[in-house]
Design an enzyme around this catalytic site. Structure first.
Site, PDB file in Angstrom:
ATOM      1  N   HIS A  96      23.799 -19.009 -41.677  1.00  7.35           N
ATOM      2  CA  HIS A  96      23.165 -19.172 -40.609  1.00  7.35           C
ATOM      3  C   HIS A  96      24.596 -18.507 -39.847  1.00  7.35           C
ATOM      4  CE1 HIS A  96      21.657 -23.101 -41.453  1.00  7.35           C
ATOM      5  NE2 HIS A  96      20.299 -22.274 -42.008  1.00  7.35           N
TER       6      HIS A  96
ATOM      7  N   TYR B 245      32.140 -28.973 -36.394  1.00  4.07           N
ATOM      8  CA  TYR B 245      32.836 -27.670 -35.791  1.00  4.07           C
ATOM      9  C   TYR B 245      32.930 -27.196 -34.345  1.00  4.07           C
ATOM     10  CZ  TYR B 245      27.433 -26.731 -37.021  1.00  4.07           C
ATOM     11  OH  TYR B 245      25.852 -26.891 -36.551  1.00  4.07           O
TER      12      TYR B 245
ATOM     13  N   ASP C  90      15.982 -23.353 -44.876  1.00  5.15           N
ATOM     14  CA  ASP C  90      16.757 -21.867 -45.627  1.00  5.15           C
ATOM     15  C   ASP C  90      15.528 -21.079 -46.709  1.00  5.15           C
ATOM     16  OD1 ASP C  90      18.217 -22.928 -43.449  1.00  5.15           O
ATOM     17  OD2 ASP C  90      19.912 -24.539 -44.659  1.00  5.15           O
TER      18      ASP C  90
END
Length: 181
Positions: A62, A132, A170
């Protein structure tokens, strides 16, 4: 904090100092001043994200485009993952190359991924908590991706194909060659 350069310019491994004794351990997972010195510029993170995944999950590849491009600082607080960054900067000498590293609760390593990279990870342990920081807000209209099993990139995710778990979204991402015009 120890800073280790990767083969991809601007993509850095950060190893915090760990203080251990009979009680356990302590480490500073983030310090704005130390981080800015390590990467050589002032980056302000505006969003923290966390995902929980089970063994075999691949979340990849991504990126955000345009004004919503994101730099990320990633780490694992529980479990083990294979973390992957792909250089998407056309002017870069490492355009189209990828770097992978195992991040875990044991090694406490972090990976700084600058803007202009695709990113993904594969869960190697029974479960993993992946954390993250992003320097820009998520914008769905600026989201991009590359199919995780792209033959041009040829990424070894460290998981046998029959054990890989990939979201339907995905699994439908375009190949790397679609980026190269």
């Amino acid at each position: 904090m120890k800073v280790i350069k990767t083969p991809l310019e601007g993509c850095l491994i950060l190893e915090p100092r760990l203080f251990e004794d009979e009680r356990g351990y302590f480490f500073e997972s983030y310090n704005q001043r130390a981080f800015s010195e390590a990467v050589g510029r002032d980056i302000r993170f505006v969003q923290d994200n966390q995902s929980f995944s089970k063994k075999g999950v691949i979340r990849a590849l991504h990126y955000q485009t345009g004004e919503f491009a994101q730099a990320k600082l990633v780490r694992v607080s529980q479990g083990r993952v294979l973390d992957v960054a792909v250089d998407l900067r056309p002017e870069s000498p490492t355009f189209g190359q990828h770097f992978s590293i195992e991040l875990s609760e044991e090694n406490n390593k972090q990976l700084f991924i600058p803007k202009g990279f695709a990113h993904g990870f594969a869960v190697l342990s029974d479960t993993a908590d992946f954390c993250y920081k992003c320097d820009n807000y998520y914008a769905p209209e600026s989201e991009g991706g590359i199919i995780y099993n792209d033959p041009t990139l040829n990424i070894d995710w460290g998981i046998p194909e029959e054990e890989q778990i990939v979201s339907p979204k995905d699994a439908q991402l375009p190949p790397f060659k679609a980026l190269v015009k």
